[in-house]
Design a protein around this motif. Sequence first.
Motif, PDB file in Angstrom:
ATOM      1  N   PRO A 169       0.852  -1.203  -0.020  1.00 35.69           N
ATOM      2  CA  PRO A 169       0.090  -0.148  -0.018  1.00 35.69           C
ATOM      3  C   PRO A 169       0.816   1.201   0.248  1.00 35.69           C
ATOM      4  CG  PRO A 169      -0.173  -1.095   2.100  1.00 35.69           C
ATOM      5  CD  PRO A 169       0.839  -1.825   1.110  1.00 35.69           C
ATOM      6  N   PRO A 170       0.331   2.475  -0.310  1.00 39.26           N
ATOM      7  CA  PRO A 170      -0.977   2.671  -0.733  1.00 39.26           C
ATOM      8  C   PRO A 170      -1.468   2.374  -2.472  1.00 39.26           C
ATOM      9  CG  PRO A 170       0.403   4.662  -0.825  1.00 39.26           C
ATOM     10  CD  PRO A 170       1.319   3.667  -0.593  1.00 39.26           C
ATOM     11  N   PHE A 203      -1.960  -3.575  -3.689  1.00 43.05           N
ATOM     12  CA  PHE A 203      -2.339  -3.938  -2.453  1.00 43.05           C
ATOM     13  C   PHE A 203      -3.860  -4.229  -2.155  1.00 43.05           C
ATOM     14  CE2 PHE A 203      -4.318  -2.557   1.574  1.00 43.05           C
ATOM     15  CZ  PHE A 203      -3.905  -3.663   2.384  1.00 43.05           C
ATOM     16  N   MET A 204      -4.664  -3.258  -2.812  1.00 44.37           N
ATOM     17  CA  MET A 204      -6.090  -3.460  -3.142  1.00 44.37           C
ATOM     18  C   MET A 204      -6.398  -4.406  -3.686  1.00 44.37           C
ATOM     19  SD  MET A 204      -7.729  -1.254  -1.242  1.00 44.37           S
ATOM     20  CE  MET A 204      -6.976  -0.295  -0.015  1.00 44.37           C
ATOM     21  N   GLY A 225      -5.187   3.039  -5.754  1.00 44.36           N
ATOM     22  CA  GLY A 225      -4.956   2.486  -4.555  1.00 44.36           C
ATOM     23  C   GLY A 225      -5.768   3.376  -3.345  1.00 44.36           C
ATOM     24  N   LEU A 226      -5.729   4.532  -3.521  1.00 44.46           N
ATOM     25  CA  LEU A 226      -6.242   5.421  -2.406  1.00 44.46           C
ATOM     26  C   LEU A 226      -7.876   5.578  -2.755  1.00 44.46           C
ATOM     27  CD1 LEU A 226      -3.693   8.416  -2.424  1.00 44.46           C
ATOM     28  CD2 LEU A 226      -3.818   6.828  -0.604  1.00 44.46           C
ATOM     29  N   PRO A 258     -10.121   2.952  -4.331  1.00 49.57           N
ATOM     30  CA  PRO A 258     -10.463   1.942  -5.078  1.00 49.57           C
ATOM     31  C   PRO A 258     -12.154   1.687  -5.137  1.00 49.57           C
ATOM     32  CG  PRO A 258      -9.866   1.302  -2.781  1.00 49.57           C
ATOM     33  CD  PRO A 258      -9.795   2.794  -2.923  1.00 49.57           C
ATOM     34  N   ALA A 259     -12.892   2.489  -4.577  1.00 45.28           N
ATOM     35  CA  ALA A 259     -14.358   2.142  -4.374  1.00 45.28           C
ATOM     36  C   ALA A 259     -15.040   2.216  -5.796  1.00 45.28           C
ATOM     37  CB  ALA A 259     -14.843   3.019  -3.402  1.00 45.28           C
TER      38      ALA A 259
END
Lengths: 531, 479
Positions: free
Chosen positions: B386-387, B391-392, B464-465, B467-468
Amino acid sequence: MNEFPLLTLVIWLPIIGGVAVLASGDKSANLSKWIALTFAVLTFLVSLGLWIGFDSSTAQMQFVERSAWIPTFNIEYFLGVDGISMPLIILTTFITIFVIVAGWEVITYKPSQYMAAFLIMNGIMVGVFAALDAILFYVFWEAMLIPMFLIIGVWGGPNRVYATIKFFLYTFFGSVFMLVALIYMYFQSGSFSILDFQGLQLGMTAQILIFIAFLLAFAVKVPMFPVHTWLPDAHVEAPTGGSVILAAIMLKIGGYGFLRFSMPITPDASASLAWLIIALSLIAILYIGFVALVQQDMKKLIAYSSIAHMGFVTLGFFIVFSIIQNPALSSGSVMGIEGGMVQMISHGFISGALFLCVGVLYDRVHSREIADYGGVVNTMPWFGAFMVFFAMSNAGLPGTSGFVGEFMVILATFRADFWWAVLAATTLILAAAFTLWMVKRVVFGEVKNEKVAVLQDLNARETFNLGALAAAVLALGLWPAPLMNVMHATVENLVTQVSVCKLPAAESADCVLARPEPIAELNGRPVAATH
Amino acid sequence: MPFDAANLLPILPEIALLITACVVLVVDLYLKEKDKGFNHTLSLLGLVVAIALTGAVGGGEREIFFDGNLVRDAMSDLLKGAILLVSLFAFIYARPWLKDRGMLVGEFYVLGLLAVLGMLIMVSANSFLTIYLGLELQALCLYALVAFDRDSKTGAEAAMKYFVLGALGSGMLLYGISMIYGATGSIEFGPVAQAVAEQGMSNKVLVFGIAFLVIGIGFKFGAVPFHMWVPDIYEGAPTPAVLILGSAPKIAAFALAIRMLADGLQGLLADWQGMLIILAVLSMGLGNLVAIAQTNIKRMLAYSTISHVGFIFLGLLAGSAQGYASAMFYAIVYAVMAAGAFGILLILSREGFDAENLDDLKGLNDRDPWYAAMMAIVMFSMAGVPPTVGFMAKLLVLESVIRLDLVWLALVAVAFSIIGAFYYLRVVKFIYFDRPAPNAPVLVTTGGVRAAMTLNGLSLLALGLFPAALLSLCQAAFV
């Protein structure tokens, strides 16, 4: 509750500053440094708002900010501080100022990237302490590795590549298992909120496995024996600023993790494995103390001394489980945790200052070997005074902050077991031996060689750094009450949390800890309203 | 059955691409040597139009057309958009390389565009026949692209290997399809799913067919033990070809797997789940371990691809909407990362020099700090730190695996990701910790390449910050 998003500001202000510093580049010599210093000081001042606005009468989370981040998995941007995390945040923003100042003239290769890395790391570390959502915590926790990896690797010593990759992989190894544990708990609780995790009832097997996953992550970070071997390497190779941040802040994140995750979420596993942590802590104190004694390299010596001192922290935390199982002695448990906390803050000041001292010498002579020095006090009287002062506080001299934490932890340990306390107390002798012997060889005696003979005493920049840290050490040593007041309510709540059995009803026969019903009410914090 | 012109509406993006390819083919004949750049402009234009059309005809209910051979749904909209966008970046990165070597010719663009067309058809296939046609169109173009530098011996060797093994993979797939057809009496996914639901696992022919289908999918993805072609082709093929075949086709391969396994054979989840677990564990293990030993960065990225395929399979094998969505997220993110990584290699290349070894990245931070930062983001993202969005992506597939109570599989995955972190870190080491070779020239790149790379790198950070948004799009595809 405060409406103003103060925590968000403390996290993102230095990160924005870091980007600004990067953008300013290295074309004009000092521009990036001044921008960096401005942002560091600004962040510190803003973070003081946390101290001023803090209500020390409650254990509840304060300055809470909560909004959806990844709604489908109930992952939130959830921030808040209590009496444990708030002092650590202020320590972080405080120390960063000195790191920026210490690198002022010394860093010649791409200074803007250097300054930016520290500013960004400042924000990320504050994020670690402030995050109350497990995934948010994990993101900050891992993101921290990137700037530190670059700092050691780019501005470090000759063996920097080995040291920094070892540092990264060690920490990465520790933390990925924690990630699996966090996801597992998400399926138990339906949210990633750490406060919800603390209200979970988990079976003994699950608790033990989760405890081990956390232990891997936090023990590497603290670092505890036997996973400490990355630390001497990283410290020796890191530039001065990197060593300061590593020792003063990053090690504390491991200790913080025990308080925030391991102990309240898995109290039963913690109680049944407390002997392990206590044993490892005592090994760190004793064995690493002896290892420090024989070091030839000043930075390595201080690195080992850090491991020994962090052993005190974990001892103070986990001795609690021995105390609370003896109903007659309940008062000692708060003292153990508070002692560990004070020790963490104090060690942040002292180890940071000692690494700065070594940095002062290294910038002049370009050697960290003890044998290359001798009689420094003859040419650098002010430096000698500071060095002796910090060495004394490292050895736990009464009147300095080093004494307070160690004394409290030893006192708490006495309540649990006389012989453990005796072992722990030997650190007062060992720490005095290895620090003062180093000071004797470096600072006192005859002027050893020509390099020492031509040394210049501290300049204004260095005097500012060491002077401010000396003031902090003295203040905390002479009057620790404000710090204790701030964390007292939170620590008491924590002790209540860890004294209750959190096993599900079916396994209640295995409870070593007390079992009042129901657990949710004991969880003195505002648990998320709806999920 | 009378032909309804409304059938053509949902495939407007495909039609646009086909027209562009034909136009480039013809226009190229009349272009002078110095004007060959016009091919590039035309191709980009075609891709942009296709993206716009995808947006225009997309959205709304799932529709099936062309007598049940094609489908347009939320998944195809998103995947088409992603494939087109990633290919757009690939074409932008490839241009300076081609120009330096006098290869800026129409054929490259025609082949590239037709390969993209093949991927789009795979994405919108609703029957085994269509999906096979799309796959072959894509594969044939890619074989030719690998051999594009016809004077290069390694290129020719790579193309030959790719062709033989690709044909083997297609053969397996076709064999599997024929068995499924024999057992269910249909090649359309809908009726197949129905027939499967009726017969269940009792029909051994079906299970046999699935084994071949999974092998075919394994070949196309490059999953262990069907991975042998990947490293050799990545190493031997010219870098622009690797860029094209290493990025967007992973998204298409994902569509291939989803359409066949989820749309057609969801009823036999219990059968193919176990096979995918084996492929996933082997891919993550072998990919990560062997990548460590590589000094050629293209070969290293090939093994890294193999390990990422293992992670995509983790999401697929969950067999749930959540799992498919996470695998889709991973596949898209991986394509973006791969485009960035190979893009940097193209930027580092110059006339008469190909950046192929890890040493060629030495001191990139001194030569060009911005590209150094972008490459570092790509590497950290591939390592799953991350970030960055890497990672997500890993978090989501792990989540879907733990949801199945396969905690051991999650532990295996994270253990291999630690091993994987090492070789990504080594790349960062070359970029930041080493000084450039004394004879390394200053990097000269066009504004377009710089803008594309900036967008590419920063999107990994931004996703990454936040992802929604992408995640909810992925989840909407599997409601």
